[in-house]
Design an enzyme around this catalytic site. Structure first.
Site, short mmCIF file in Angstrom:
data_model
loop_
_atom_site.label_atom_id
_atom_site.label_comp_id
_atom_site.label_asym_id
_atom_site.label_seq_id
_atom_site.Cartn_x
_atom_site.Cartn_y
_atom_site.Cartn_z
N LEU A 158 120.01 27.28 -1.83
CA LEU A 158 121.35 27.84 -1.68
C LEU A 158 121.44 28.43 -0.27
O LEU A 158 121.06 29.58 -0.03
CB LEU A 158 121.62 28.90 -2.74
CG LEU A 158 123.00 29.54 -2.72
CD1 LEU A 158 124.08 28.48 -2.98
CD2 LEU A 158 123.08 30.64 -3.76
N ALA A 159 121.88 27.59 0.67
CA ALA A 159 121.96 28.00 2.08
C ALA A 159 123.18 28.89 2.27
O ALA A 159 124.29 28.52 1.89
CB ALA A 159 122.05 26.76 2.97
N HIS A 160 122.96 30.07 2.85
CA HIS A 160 124.05 31.02 3.06
C HIS A 160 123.63 32.06 4.08
O HIS A 160 122.48 32.14 4.46
CB HIS A 160 124.43 31.70 1.74
CG HIS A 160 123.33 32.53 1.17
ND1 HIS A 160 122.24 31.97 0.52
CD2 HIS A 160 123.11 33.86 1.19
CE1 HIS A 160 121.43 32.93 0.15
NE2 HIS A 160 121.92 34.09 0.55
N SER A 161 124.61 32.86 4.48
CA SER A 161 124.37 34.02 5.32
C SER A 161 125.39 35.07 4.90
O SER A 161 126.19 34.83 4.00
CB SER A 161 124.50 33.65 6.80
OG SER A 161 124.07 34.73 7.61
#
Length: 149
Positions: A68-71
């Site tokens: 789950l790629a996020h920032s």
């Protein structure tokens, strides 16, 4: 938001099936590019997602084969949404428990509440083994969108 409406947070241009990446950075870039194409983020959000993993490690690999790629919410997030990238061959993120990764979900949220709503809807989908099996076998963006809607 419910799992049946998750497709509303995912545009057709945000779905990539049969993608190729050789590193976790390339995999996140694919998810970031899909967020940009969908109008959810600017390109700098992709760099923020990569920087987050570089600083904090591969905690984004949340389940076997799934990242789950996020920032954090930032000015690079234009509106809340997700991207869905299915890789032909999985890549290692450095997570000893859940590597290698073949599904990267890009998540962009304008605020904490939007982040939680999408996370809740995603959790329902990810826990549904039958649906995840169908999603893993999906060969077109339309198939993915139909299964998430």
């Amino acid at each position: 938001m419910t799992a049946t409406h998750l497709g509303n947070e995912l545009s057709d241009t945000g779905i990539v099936v049969g993608a190729t990446a050789t590193t976790w950075q390339e995999a996140i870039t694919l998810a970031g590019d899909a967020l940009v194409r969908s109008g959810f983020t600017t390109q700098s959000y992709t760099s923020e997602m990569i920087d987050t993993v570089a600083k904090l490690g591969p905690y984004i690999v949340i389940a076997p084969g799934i990242a789950l790629a996020h920032s954090r919410p930032s000015p690079a997030v234009l509106k809340t949404g997700i991207s869905w990238v299915q890789l032909v061959s999985p890549v290692a993120f450095g997570n000893p428990t859940n590597d290698p990764v073949s599904l990267i979900i890009g998540l962009a949220a304008t605020d904490h509440d939007g982040h939680l709503a999408i996370m809740s809807a995603l959790a329902r989908v990810l826990m549904d083994e039958e649906k995840m099996g169908k999603l893993g076998a999906a060969t077109t963006p339309e198939d993915v969108k139909a299964l998430l809607s």
